[in-house]
Structures are given as structure tokens and as C-alpha cells.
Design a protein around this motif. Sequence first.
Motif, PDB file in Angstrom:
ATOM      1  N   GLU A  14       0.837  -1.205   0.000  1.00  0.00           N
ATOM      2  CA  GLU A  14       0.000   0.000   0.000  1.00  0.00           C
ATOM      3  C   GLU A  14       0.871   1.255   0.000  1.00  0.00           C
ATOM      4  N   CYS A  15       1.916   1.228   0.810  1.00  0.00           N
ATOM      5  CA  CYS A  15       2.824   2.377   0.886  1.00  0.00           C
ATOM      6  C   CYS A  15       3.446   2.674  -0.473  1.00  0.00           C
ATOM      7  N   LEU A  16       3.959   1.650  -1.132  1.00  0.00           N
ATOM      8  CA  LEU A  16       4.616   1.855  -2.423  1.00  0.00           C
ATOM      9  C   LEU A  16       3.619   2.301  -3.480  1.00  0.00           C
ATOM     10  N   ARG A  17       2.392   1.787  -3.430  1.00  0.00           N
ATOM     11  CA  ARG A  17       1.358   2.217  -4.385  1.00  0.00           C
ATOM     12  C   ARG A  17       1.054   3.702  -4.197  1.00  0.00           C
ATOM     13  N   LEU A  18       0.913   4.136  -2.963  1.00  0.00           N
ATOM     14  CA  LEU A  18       0.644   5.545  -2.695  1.00  0.00           C
ATOM     15  C   LEU A  18       1.818   6.426  -3.102  1.00  0.00           C
ATOM     16  N   LEU A  19       3.034   5.985  -2.801  1.00  0.00           N
ATOM     17  CA  LEU A  19       4.220   6.752  -3.199  1.00  0.00           C
ATOM     18  C   LEU A  19       4.280   6.938  -4.706  1.00  0.00           C
ATOM     19  N   ALA A  20       3.937   5.892  -5.440  1.00  0.00           N
ATOM     20  CA  ALA A  20       4.022   5.943  -6.909  1.00  0.00           C
ATOM     21  C   ALA A  20       3.150   7.052  -7.485  1.00  0.00           C
ATOM     22  N   GLY A  21       2.106   7.442  -6.792  1.00  0.00           N
ATOM     23  CA  GLY A  21       1.220   8.486  -7.285  1.00  0.00           C
ATOM     24  C   GLY A  21       1.505   9.871  -6.736  1.00  0.00           C
ATOM     25  N   ALA A  22       2.478   9.995  -5.870  1.00  0.00           N
ATOM     26  CA  ALA A  22       2.777  11.295  -5.249  1.00  0.00           C
ATOM     27  C   ALA A  22       3.801  12.060  -6.088  1.00  0.00           C
ATOM     28  N   PRO A  23       3.544  13.328  -6.375  1.00  0.00           N
ATOM     29  CA  PRO A  23       4.486  14.085  -7.202  1.00  0.00           C
ATOM     30  C   PRO A  23       5.684  14.651  -6.442  1.00  0.00           C
ATOM     31  N   VAL A  40      11.482  17.458  -2.747  1.00  0.00           N
ATOM     32  CA  VAL A  40      12.043  17.027  -4.035  1.00  0.00           C
ATOM     33  C   VAL A  40      10.974  16.305  -4.850  1.00  0.00           C
ATOM     34  N   ASN A  41      11.114  16.384  -6.175  1.00  0.00           N
ATOM     35  CA  ASN A  41      10.324  15.478  -6.997  1.00  0.00           C
ATOM     36  C   ASN A  41      11.106  14.173  -7.067  1.00  0.00           C
ATOM     37  N   PHE A  42      10.446  13.084  -7.391  1.00  0.00           N
ATOM     38  CA  PHE A  42      11.086  11.780  -7.298  1.00  0.00           C
ATOM     39  C   PHE A  42      10.369  10.783  -8.192  1.00  0.00           C
ATOM     40  N   GLY A  43      10.924   9.599  -8.260  1.00  0.00           N
ATOM     41  CA  GLY A  43      10.287   8.479  -8.926  1.00  0.00           C
ATOM     42  C   GLY A  43      10.551   7.225  -8.122  1.00  0.00           C
ATOM     43  N   LEU A  44       9.867   6.155  -8.484  1.00  0.00           N
ATOM     44  CA  LEU A  44      10.091   4.854  -7.850  1.00  0.00           C
ATOM     45  C   LEU A  44      10.580   3.884  -8.894  1.00  0.00           C
ATOM     46  N   ASP A  45      11.584   3.111  -8.551  1.00  0.00           N
ATOM     47  CA  ASP A  45      12.040   2.021  -9.403  1.00  0.00           C
ATOM     48  C   ASP A  45      11.102   0.835  -9.168  1.00  0.00           C
ATOM     49  N   ALA A  67      24.885   7.619   2.962  1.00  0.00           N
ATOM     50  CA  ALA A  67      24.287   7.878   4.272  1.00  0.00           C
ATOM     51  C   ALA A  67      22.913   7.209   4.400  1.00  0.00           C
ATOM     52  N   VAL A  68      22.499   7.009   5.628  1.00  0.00           N
ATOM     53  CA  VAL A  68      21.128   6.569   5.899  1.00  0.00           C
ATOM     54  C   VAL A  68      20.262   7.823   5.904  1.00  0.00           C
ATOM     55  N   VAL A  69      19.176   7.766   5.143  1.00  0.00           N
ATOM     56  CA  VAL A  69      18.265   8.901   5.035  1.00  0.00           C
ATOM     57  C   VAL A  69      16.832   8.409   5.222  1.00  0.00           C
ATOM     58  N   ALA A  70      15.932   9.349   5.367  1.00  0.00           N
ATOM     59  CA  ALA A  70      14.504   9.047   5.351  1.00  0.00           C
ATOM     60  C   ALA A  70      13.893   9.830   4.206  1.00  0.00           C
ATOM     61  N   PHE A  71      12.835   9.280   3.650  1.00  0.00           N
ATOM     62  CA  PHE A  71      12.099   9.946   2.585  1.00  0.00           C
ATOM     63  C   PHE A  71      10.626   9.859   2.946  1.00  0.00           C
ATOM     64  N   GLU A  72       9.924  10.987   2.848  1.00  0.00           N
ATOM     65  CA  GLU A  72       8.519  11.018   3.237  1.00  0.00           C
ATOM     66  C   GLU A  72       7.701  11.674   2.141  1.00  0.00           C
ATOM     67  N   ALA A  73       6.529  11.114   1.893  1.00  0.00           N
ATOM     68  CA  ALA A  73       5.541  11.736   1.011  1.00  0.00           C
ATOM     69  C   ALA A  73       4.177  11.557   1.654  1.00  0.00           C
ATOM     70  N   ASP A  74       3.254  12.458   1.309  1.00  0.00           N
ATOM     71  CA  ASP A  74       1.934  12.385   1.914  1.00  0.00           C
ATOM     72  C   ASP A  74       0.908  13.047   1.020  1.00  0.00           C
ATOM     73  N   ALA A  75      -0.319  12.896   1.391  1.00  0.00           N
ATOM     74  CA  ALA A  75      -1.437  13.589   0.759  1.00  0.00           C
ATOM     75  C   ALA A  75      -2.467  13.852   1.846  1.00  0.00           C
ATOM     76  N   VAL A  76      -3.064  15.031   1.800  1.00  0.00           N
ATOM     77  CA  VAL A  76      -4.044  15.416   2.812  1.00  0.00           C
ATOM     78  C   VAL A  76      -5.238  16.046   2.109  1.00  0.00           C
ATOM     79  N   SER A  85       0.412   9.195   4.984  1.00  0.00           N
ATOM     80  CA  SER A  85       1.830   9.540   5.031  1.00  0.00           C
ATOM     81  C   SER A  85       2.634   8.251   4.952  1.00  0.00           C
ATOM     82  N   VAL A  86       3.681   8.268   4.129  1.00  0.00           N
ATOM     83  CA  VAL A  86       4.561   7.110   3.956  1.00  0.00           C
ATOM     84  C   VAL A  86       5.999   7.561   4.180  1.00  0.00           C
ATOM     85  N   ILE A  87       6.752   6.744   4.902  1.00  0.00           N
ATOM     86  CA  ILE A  87       8.163   7.024   5.152  1.00  0.00           C
ATOM     87  C   ILE A  87       8.992   5.828   4.712  1.00  0.00           C
TER      88      ILE A  87
END
Length: 146
Positions: A14-23, A40-45, A67-76, A85-87
Motif C-alpha cells: 500500500e505504501c509503495l502504491r501511494l508513493l508511486a502516485g505522489a508528485p 524534491v520530486n522523485f520516482g520509484l524504481d 548515508a542513511v536517510v529518510a524519505f517522506e511523502a503524503d497527501a491530505v 503519510s509514507v516514510i
Amino acid sequence: MYSNDGFRELDRDECLRLLAGAPIGRIVYTRQALPAVLPVNFGLDPDGAVLLRTAADSGLTHAVDGAVVAFEADAVDTATQSGWSVIVTGHAAVVTDPDEHDRLSRTGPRSWVPAPSEVFVRIEPELVTGRELVAGRTMYGVRIAS
């Protein structure tokens, strides 16, 4: 899984599906020993890795490579008081393989601010978590009329 606080935990798919649609998303990394957040704008492999395209000589590129990083996207939706919200947390690395860079140049994200020399940054999804606000404004499990 629903909890009594109005949130539902999302599974990895579900997280990856939601991320795929977030700009737009946000990368969270360390800059000068302090937390930094950059939209940032992004894409998913296809394997779920988050892909960024940025200037080769940018501060972001130097800060996140290895480095270890976190990436977050959301829609409200403020009208319905719902959203998600997905991290993604994992190691970031600049793509150095020429064949992989060529593939991503064709299929990966396009930079909104092109630079003369660009690189791709791949964030491997070691931990993927998310939650959805499903109840809107609630108090003790009872929806409050607005």
C-alpha cells in the motif's frame, strides 16, 4: 489494522502504491550534524527504491551519498480531514554504474531544475512504513460534526 486513534497502518505494498502516485516528497538527511529536510520530486524504481535526480555538485548529493536517510511523502484532504503519510528509510547512494545511469536517464524522474551535470540518487527501501487517517476529527472514537 485500525487503531482507536483514527489511523490505519499501511502495509508495504500500500505504501509503495501511494508513493508511486505522489508528485513531491521530502528527503530527510544530515547537514552540518543537524537534521535537514528538502522537498524534491522523485520516482520509484520497480523494486521500490526511491529515485532522485539532482545536480552532481549539489550539497544534497554530497550529504546523502552513502548515508542513511529518510524519505517522506503524503497527501491530505482538508475537506474530509483524511490523508496518508509514507516514510521510506534506507541507505542512499549516487548511481555510478553507466548502464544503470543510462537506464534511469530514460525511465527515471526528470529534474524540475535541470543542471548541466546530473546524477541519480537511489534510496534503498530498508524500512517502509505508513499510516492513513481514516476517521477525520474524532474524540474517543466518535466523529465530531464540523
